[in-house]
Design a protein around this motif. Structure first.
Motif, PDB file in Angstrom:
ATOM      1  N   GLY A 280       0.855  -1.317   0.013  1.00 34.71           N
ATOM      2  CA  GLY A 280      -0.053  -0.084   0.062  1.00 34.71           C
ATOM      3  C   GLY A 280       0.931   1.112   0.026  1.00 34.71           C
ATOM      4  N   LEU A 281       1.704   1.419   0.762  1.00 32.39           N
ATOM      5  CA  LEU A 281       2.709   2.517   0.827  1.00 32.39           C
ATOM      6  C   LEU A 281       3.469   2.495  -0.323  1.00 32.39           C
ATOM      7  CD1 LEU A 281       4.391   1.977   4.347  1.00 32.39           C
ATOM      8  CD2 LEU A 281       3.051   3.735   3.617  1.00 32.39           C
ATOM      9  N   ALA A 282       3.982   1.430  -0.981  1.00 30.03           N
ATOM     10  CA  ALA A 282       4.921   1.539  -2.118  1.00 30.03           C
ATOM     11  C   ALA A 282       3.663   1.990  -3.453  1.00 30.03           C
ATOM     12  CB  ALA A 282       5.351   0.460  -2.605  1.00 30.03           C
ATOM     13  N   ALA A 283       2.502   1.613  -3.323  1.00 31.03           N
ATOM     14  CA  ALA A 283       1.477   1.761  -4.358  1.00 31.03           C
ATOM     15  C   ALA A 283       1.033   3.350  -4.191  1.00 31.03           C
ATOM     16  CB  ALA A 283       0.228   0.620  -4.165  1.00 31.03           C
ATOM     17  N   VAL A 284       0.923   3.707  -3.285  1.00 28.15           N
ATOM     18  CA  VAL A 284       0.306   5.189  -3.160  1.00 28.15           C
ATOM     19  C   VAL A 284       1.335   6.330  -3.586  1.00 28.15           C
ATOM     20  CG1 VAL A 284      -1.344   4.978  -1.441  1.00 28.15           C
ATOM     21  CG2 VAL A 284       0.686   5.579  -0.633  1.00 28.15           C
ATOM     22  N   ALA A 285       2.710   5.730  -3.091  1.00 24.05           N
ATOM     23  CA  ALA A 285       3.690   6.691  -3.642  1.00 24.05           C
ATOM     24  C   ALA A 285       3.997   6.605  -5.027  1.00 24.05           C
ATOM     25  CB  ALA A 285       5.013   6.352  -3.048  1.00 24.05           C
ATOM     26  N   THR A 286       3.941   5.654  -5.593  1.00 32.19           N
ATOM     27  CA  THR A 286       3.987   5.330  -6.954  1.00 32.19           C
ATOM     28  C   THR A 286       2.886   5.892  -8.021  1.00 32.19           C
ATOM     29  OG1 THR A 286       5.284   3.493  -6.622  1.00 32.19           O
ATOM     30  CG2 THR A 286       4.249   3.676  -9.039  1.00 32.19           C
ATOM     31  N   ALA A 287       1.603   5.787  -7.302  1.00 36.06           N
ATOM     32  CA  ALA A 287       0.596   6.769  -7.913  1.00 36.06           C
ATOM     33  C   ALA A 287       0.741   8.082  -8.194  1.00 36.06           C
ATOM     34  CB  ALA A 287      -0.859   5.945  -7.275  1.00 36.06           C
ATOM     35  N   ALA A 288       1.424   8.573  -6.930  1.00 35.73           N
ATOM     36  CA  ALA A 288       1.529  10.151  -7.022  1.00 35.73           C
ATOM     37  C   ALA A 288       2.519  10.500  -7.679  1.00 35.73           C
ATOM     38  CB  ALA A 288       1.513  10.534  -5.407  1.00 35.73           C
ATOM     39  N   ALA A 289       3.767   9.918  -7.922  1.00 34.97           N
ATOM     40  CA  ALA A 289       5.006  10.436  -8.633  1.00 34.97           C
ATOM     41  C   ALA A 289       5.661   9.408  -9.440  1.00 34.97           C
ATOM     42  CB  ALA A 289       5.807  10.838  -7.654  1.00 34.97           C
ATOM     43  N   GLY A 290       5.063   8.443  -9.665  1.00 34.39           N
ATOM     44  CA  GLY A 290       5.588   7.358 -10.552  1.00 34.39           C
ATOM     45  C   GLY A 290       6.486   6.415  -9.893  1.00 34.39           C
ATOM     46  N   PRO A 291       7.121   5.633 -10.551  1.00 33.46           N
ATOM     47  CA  PRO A 291       8.111   4.602 -10.162  1.00 33.46           C
ATOM     48  C   PRO A 291       9.527   5.256  -9.819  1.00 33.46           C
ATOM     49  CG  PRO A 291       8.075   3.930 -12.364  1.00 33.46           C
ATOM     50  CD  PRO A 291       6.760   5.068 -12.094  1.00 33.46           C
ATOM     51  N   VAL A 292       9.564   6.006  -8.820  1.00 30.39           N
ATOM     52  CA  VAL A 292      10.790   6.800  -8.619  1.00 30.39           C
ATOM     53  C   VAL A 292      12.004   5.671  -8.163  1.00 30.39           C
ATOM     54  CG1 VAL A 292      12.072   8.575  -7.103  1.00 30.39           C
ATOM     55  CG2 VAL A 292       9.460   8.889  -7.674  1.00 30.39           C
ATOM     56  N   ALA A 293      13.142   5.637  -8.997  1.00 30.55           N
ATOM     57  CA  ALA A 293      13.804   4.512  -8.963  1.00 30.55           C
ATOM     58  C   ALA A 293      14.827   4.508  -7.816  1.00 30.55           C
ATOM     59  CB  ALA A 293      14.734   4.634 -10.102  1.00 30.55           C
ATOM     60  N   PHE A 294      14.861   3.301  -7.255  1.00 29.33           N
ATOM     61  CA  PHE A 294      15.935   3.079  -6.043  1.00 29.33           C
ATOM     62  C   PHE A 294      15.465   3.433  -4.665  1.00 29.33           C
ATOM     63  CE2 PHE A 294      18.646   2.047  -9.795  1.00 29.33           C
ATOM     64  CZ  PHE A 294      18.862   0.571  -9.425  1.00 29.33           C
ATOM     65  N   ILE A 295      14.438   4.561  -4.498  1.00 33.40           N
ATOM     66  CA  ILE A 295      14.294   5.112  -3.279  1.00 33.40           C
ATOM     67  C   ILE A 295      14.067   4.021  -2.209  1.00 33.40           C
ATOM     68  CG2 ILE A 295      12.697   6.774  -1.746  1.00 33.40           C
ATOM     69  CD1 ILE A 295      14.673   8.278  -3.644  1.00 33.40           C
ATOM     70  N   ALA A 296      13.119   3.221  -2.489  1.00 37.81           N
ATOM     71  CA  ALA A 296      12.873   2.108  -1.535  1.00 37.81           C
ATOM     72  C   ALA A 296      14.038   1.205  -1.165  1.00 37.81           C
ATOM     73  CB  ALA A 296      11.554   1.129  -2.270  1.00 37.81           C
ATOM     74  N   PHE A 297      14.882   1.033  -2.106  1.00 39.18           N
ATOM     75  CA  PHE A 297      16.016   0.182  -1.962  1.00 39.18           C
ATOM     76  C   PHE A 297      16.977   0.933  -1.313  1.00 39.18           C
ATOM     77  CE2 PHE A 297      19.867  -0.826  -4.050  1.00 39.18           C
ATOM     78  CZ  PHE A 297      20.204  -1.993  -3.521  1.00 39.18           C
ATOM     79  N   LEU A 298      17.351   1.995  -1.282  1.00 40.01           N
ATOM     80  CA  LEU A 298      18.422   2.826  -0.856  1.00 40.01           C
ATOM     81  C   LEU A 298      18.231   3.142   0.670  1.00 40.01           C
ATOM     82  CD1 LEU A 298      19.110   5.376  -3.625  1.00 40.01           C
ATOM     83  CD2 LEU A 298      20.642   3.431  -2.950  1.00 40.01           C
ATOM     84  N   SER A 299      16.701   3.566   0.946  1.00 44.30           N
ATOM     85  CA  SER A 299      16.649   4.397   2.227  1.00 44.30           C
ATOM     86  C   SER A 299      16.815   3.270   3.340  1.00 44.30           C
ATOM     87  CB  SER A 299      15.167   4.580   2.327  1.00 44.30           C
ATOM     88  OG  SER A 299      14.662   5.483   1.181  1.00 44.30           O
ATOM     89  N   GLY A 300      16.591   2.153   3.257  1.00 44.09           N
ATOM     90  CA  GLY A 300      16.819   1.342   4.535  1.00 44.09           C
ATOM     91  C   GLY A 300      18.218   0.769   4.735  1.00 44.09           C
ATOM     92  N   PRO A 301      19.111   0.413   3.814  1.00 42.92           N
ATOM     93  CA  PRO A 301      20.582   0.099   4.158  1.00 42.92           C
ATOM     94  C   PRO A 301      21.008   1.514   4.720  1.00 42.92           C
ATOM     95  CG  PRO A 301      19.757  -0.998   2.146  1.00 42.92           C
ATOM     96  CD  PRO A 301      18.668   0.096   2.340  1.00 42.92           C
ATOM     97  N   ILE A 302      20.810   2.751   3.911  1.00 39.76           N
ATOM     98  CA  ILE A 302      21.419   3.884   4.298  1.00 39.76           C
ATOM     99  C   ILE A 302      21.177   4.354   5.796  1.00 39.76           C
ATOM    100  CG2 ILE A 302      21.776   6.393   4.064  1.00 39.76           C
ATOM    101  CD1 ILE A 302      21.343   5.834   0.950  1.00 39.76           C
ATOM    102  N   ALA A 303      19.725   4.294   6.053  1.00 39.31           N
ATOM    103  CA  ALA A 303      19.442   4.383   7.611  1.00 39.31           C
ATOM    104  C   ALA A 303      19.836   3.614   8.398  1.00 39.31           C
ATOM    105  CB  ALA A 303      17.954   4.280   7.579  1.00 39.31           C
ATOM    106  N   ARG A 304      20.257   2.314   8.155  1.00 41.64           N
ATOM    107  CA  ARG A 304      20.701   1.250   8.999  1.00 41.64           C
ATOM    108  C   ARG A 304      22.182   1.781   9.274  1.00 41.64           C
ATOM    109  NH1 ARG A 304      19.265  -4.687   9.679  1.00 41.64           N
ATOM    110  NH2 ARG A 304      21.066  -5.648  10.597  1.00 41.64           N
TER     111      ARG A 304
END
Length: 321
Positions: free
Chosen positions: A233-257
């Motif tokens: 749901g989170l990924a879907a509403v974000a994609t619906a609003a701005a398109g599939p912005v590449a690598f944000i979901a992929f980058l954020s967790g490892p960087i935060a860790r």
């Protein structure tokens, strides 16, 4: 956490006040107070401010969604843009644009439905014998390949104008940001983020492995299904609003860790995602004179080397596939 919040505040101010059209701080507060400054009021209230707000919301949604999947499946590659969910949204949105001439909120709705449908299919196929991390990831990668081919086929069967519109959306862009989309995002996140918070205790159990989680009293399959629904749901509403912005979901967790020296935090992942989107959007809008690059182009340039580095370091430490 405080440093990340401060960074977002600074990037938000830079996005709104600076760029190709600069606004002074006194004028900004005058505009917020209702003053009508010719030119500046429209640019701030109808372009810069909703763009920055949606950038924060989209980055937060992608960041938390990626961290949920990566933590739950115990694999840094398990983000929505890797396992096919974002491609489900993309294929559905491009089909709406190419086949039905859709635009605006209709495209966003199609993207939302496509992401949910693909996520349900991935879960249904991978759940036989229990949804294992690598099983779900491999099924998702297979769906990504098929959906990517579908998108390419649709783009080759339409005229260049429609294909151009679809490509702008596919790259991920904040150019069409408005207050209507911001309102929808706020309402969606007001439901989804508390749901993630409620499930986060079970998420910590799943991070230890299915057997350990079950021994601790965590309902493994029910918790995993709930987390998948909320993460999608989170990924879907974000994609619906701005398109599939590449690598944000992929980058954020490892960087935060890495910022938190090895600790997982959904809040930190969300803040990191918001900071990356704001910074990338500002760079894309101002890097080349008279050219506004979609935010997804900048995040793609950043994400590809990070993916390679993560694969190399994971294999060296014995964590790679």
């Amino acid at each position: 956490m405080a440093a990340l919040a401060a960074l977002i505040f600074v990037l938000f101010a830079v996005t709104v006040l600076l760029g190709r059209y600069t606004v002074t701080i006194p004028d900004f507060f005058r505009i917020l107070g209702g003053a009508d400054i010719p030119g500046a009021s429209f640019i701030v209230m109808e372009n810069k401010l909703p763009r920055a707000v949606i950038g924060v919301l989209v980055g937060c949604a992608f960041g938390v969604a990626g961290a949920v999947f990566q933590t739950m499946l115990r694999n840094p590659l398990a983000s929505p843009d890797i396992i096919g969910i974002s491609y489900g949204a993309s294929a559905s949105a491009v089909a709406a644009i190419v086949l039905f001439g859709a635009s605006g909120l209709v495209v966003s709705g199609a993207a939302l439905l496509g992401a949910l449908a693909v996520a349900l299919a991935i879960y249904a196929i991978s759940r036989r014998g229990g949804v294992g991390g690598y099983r779900l990831i491999l099924v998702g990668i297979g769906f990504s390949a098929v959906l990517h081919a579908c998108v390419n086929f649709l783009l080759t069967r339409t005229d260049i104008t429609v294909a151009g519109e679809a490509l702008i959306w596919l790259n991920g862009s904040l150019n069409s940001s408005n207050w209507d989309r911001a309102t929808v995002l706020v309402l969606a996140l007001a439901v989804l983020l508390p749901a993630v918070a409620a499930l986060s205790r079970n998420l910590r159990g799943l991070e230890l492995g299915d057997d350990t989680a079950a021994g601790l009293g965590v309902p493994v399959e029910r918790s995993r299904l709930g987390l998948i629904i909320v993460g999608v749901g989170l990924a879907a509403v974000a994609t619906a609003a701005a398109g599939p912005v590449a690598f944000i979901a992929f980058l954020s967790g490892p960087i935060a860790r890495r910022i938190l020296t090895g600790h997982n935090s959904l809040v930190a992942a969300g803040l990191t995602g918001a900071a990356i989107v704001l910074a990338a959007d500002f760079v894309g809008a101002n890097l080349i004179p008279d050219v506004s690059l979609p935010v997804g182009v900048i995040t793609g340039v950043l994400g590809a080397p990070f993916l390679l580095w993560l694969l190399v370091t994971s294999n060296r430490s014995g964590q790679g596939g």
